[in-house]
Design a protein around this motif. Structure first.
Motif, PDB file in Angstrom:
ATOM      1  N   GLY A  63      -9.643  -4.037  12.558  1.00 33.32           N
ATOM      2  CA  GLY A  63     -11.018  -3.568  12.647  1.00 33.32           C
ATOM      3  C   GLY A  63     -11.576  -2.939  11.383  1.00 33.32           C
ATOM      4  O   GLY A  63     -12.745  -2.559  11.375  1.00 33.32           O
ATOM      5  N   LYS A  64     -10.780  -2.833  10.325  1.00 35.89           N
ATOM      6  CA  LYS A  64     -11.266  -2.144   9.129  1.00 35.89           C
ATOM      7  C   LYS A  64     -12.322  -2.970   8.380  1.00 35.89           C
ATOM      8  O   LYS A  64     -13.444  -2.510   8.161  1.00 35.89           O
ATOM      9  CB  LYS A  64     -10.089  -1.855   8.172  1.00 35.89           C
TER      10      LYS A  64
ATOM     11  N   LEU B 181     -11.770  -1.742  21.220  1.00 33.17           N
ATOM     12  CA  LEU B 181     -11.896  -0.837  20.071  1.00 33.17           C
ATOM     13  C   LEU B 181     -12.280   0.520  20.626  1.00 33.17           C
ATOM     14  O   LEU B 181     -13.406   0.699  21.113  1.00 33.17           O
ATOM     15  CB  LEU B 181     -12.969  -1.341  19.101  1.00 33.17           C
TER      16      LEU B 181
ATOM     17  N   SER C 156     -17.457  -2.484  13.806  1.00 28.32           N
ATOM     18  CA  SER C 156     -16.404  -3.494  13.763  1.00 28.32           C
ATOM     19  C   SER C 156     -16.767  -4.675  14.663  1.00 28.32           C
ATOM     20  O   SER C 156     -16.573  -5.839  14.290  1.00 28.32           O
ATOM     21  CB  SER C 156     -15.083  -2.876  14.197  1.00 28.32           C
TER      22      SER C 156
ATOM     23  N   GLY D  61     -16.642   3.613  13.599  1.00 26.84           N
ATOM     24  CA  GLY D  61     -16.303   2.248  13.222  1.00 26.84           C
ATOM     25  C   GLY D  61     -16.120   1.268  14.363  1.00 26.84           C
ATOM     26  O   GLY D  61     -15.842   0.099  14.113  1.00 26.84           O
TER      27      GLY D  61
ATOM     28  N   THR E  42     -12.045  -0.019   2.376  1.00 26.19           N
ATOM     29  CA  THR E  42     -11.129  -0.356   3.467  1.00 26.19           C
ATOM     30  C   THR E  42      -9.724  -0.638   2.944  1.00 26.19           C
ATOM     31  O   THR E  42      -9.545  -0.949   1.760  1.00 26.19           O
ATOM     32  CB  THR E  42     -11.580  -1.603   4.261  1.00 26.19           C
TER      33      THR E  42
ATOM     34  N   SER F 205     -13.824  -5.717   9.390  1.00 25.82           N
ATOM     35  CA  SER F 205     -14.943  -6.108  10.261  1.00 25.82           C
ATOM     36  C   SER F 205     -15.919  -4.943  10.408  1.00 25.82           C
ATOM     37  O   SER F 205     -17.134  -5.145  10.456  1.00 25.82           O
ATOM     38  CB  SER F 205     -14.449  -6.616  11.620  1.00 25.82           C
ATOM     39  N   SER F 206     -15.416  -3.723  10.454  1.00 21.16           N
ATOM     40  CA  SER F 206     -16.313  -2.572  10.544  1.00 21.16           C
ATOM     41  C   SER F 206     -17.186  -2.471   9.298  1.00 21.16           C
ATOM     42  O   SER F 206     -18.389  -2.188   9.377  1.00 21.16           O
ATOM     43  CB  SER F 206     -15.490  -1.296  10.726  1.00 21.16           C
TER      44      SER F 206
END
Lengths: 207, 207
Positions: free
Chosen positions: A49-50, B43, B53, B49, A170, A52-53
């Motif tokens: 998720g890093k 998530l 994300s 985030g 990120t 994509s966030s």
């Protein structure tokens, strides 16, 4: 009035009282936050998720017509959906990729260092240009972790960026000095991951 | 050969050996993951985030021309950048918002429940339609946490969705049954947050 109705009414009343207290807390916190400036965000940890966030924030910023720069360090040879999207639909985004593939594919330290330095040379003009509202430095942490880039040089450039500019960094790790400098740090923990259960990385979700 | 050069060479060799081992591990893991199907991602956590994300994955999916649905539960009255962007630039995305504002603003349990049910009615057709590659259910967890929606109904709909469809659920909490059902769970921990240091929520970053 039935017992059920009475109990629903009681629940609604309790809910209202709880929400009134919560509203007071939220309002006070909003009132207290009165400094307006760009922020440095670090999205770290080993969970999904890093990046994509960071791209979700790119979408947010583009919604407001903000000027956005994106620089990706260490990426696989495979095209990613966000890369295709930005290239095809967001010509206004300044987009650069190191493009050497993962460190475990190149296996070439001096080549990686040269590529990292060349990529950093794309970042520096963004971090001195107040017309950039948002700069995303995707997977930058590995450049610090592997000592491909000088940590102090990176920290100084981040610290001295224009006051209104926000930067999102990120990647796993990144070191304590970057954490210290960041205004917001989110650590994304991998509680479980489909990949470990034998499910292939998914187009449009994982890349 | 100087000492510096020798030490650089040694470093490069060690780096290469480490990377070869890492490549073997990565290749083996990729080889082992041989199931192809859509995934359910959760998530969660209290850090910044989660929603961004999810929107980053929307961008990824759009990069591949995938069909995407986005349903947002509980949102502030304020417009968000991602909402503006999706409405203005992504007419191909099926987009719905509950639009009642935060629970602490409405303070109206029965009104919130009715809104949640009406919003869920928009979700159900997506979760039975294989033409949707990705469905984002932003802040759905609160609907379960507040018992605005029946938990079992939500879990059943997620479990019975088309095999190739991926779903991203965001929000704090969500309960152990949803965690159990999800293929991937990332918990976003708030290590620090600019807001708590008195910095205003930022357009294009926080909303």
């Amino acid at each position: 009035m039935s017992d059920d109705t009475r109990s629903d009414d009681a629940k609604a009343e309790r809910h209202k009282a709880t929400m009134q207290k919560q509203k007071a807390r939220v309002d006070a916190a909003i009132e207290a936050a009165d400094t307006e400036r760009g922020v440095l965000l670090l999205l770290t940890g080993n969970g999904k998720g890093k990046s994509s966030s960071a791209f979700g924030m790119v979408m947010r910023a583009l919604g407001y017509g903000h000027r956005v720069g994106v620089v990706q360090f260490i990426k696989g040879q495979q095209l990613s959906g966000e890369e295709i999207y930005v290239r095809d639909h967001c010509p206004q985004v300044a987009f650069h990729q190191m493009g050497t593939g993962f460190t475990w594919n190149t296996q070439d330290r001096s080549g990686d260092i040269a590529a990292a330095e060349a990529t950093w040379a794309k970042v520096e003009p963004m971090l001195t240009d107040p017309s950039f509202d948002l700069v995303v430095l995707d997977e930058l942490t590995y450049m610090i972790g592997y000592s491909y880039l000088d940590e102090q040089k990176v920290l100084d450039a981040l610290a001295n960026r224009p006051r209104e500019q926000s930067v999102v960094v990120t990647g796993r790790g990144g070191g304590s000095a970057l954490r210290e400098l960041a205004d917001t740090v989110s650590e994304i923990k991998d509680i479980k991951h489909a990949f470990k259960a034998g499910i292939k990385a998914r187009k449009g979700v994982d890349y």
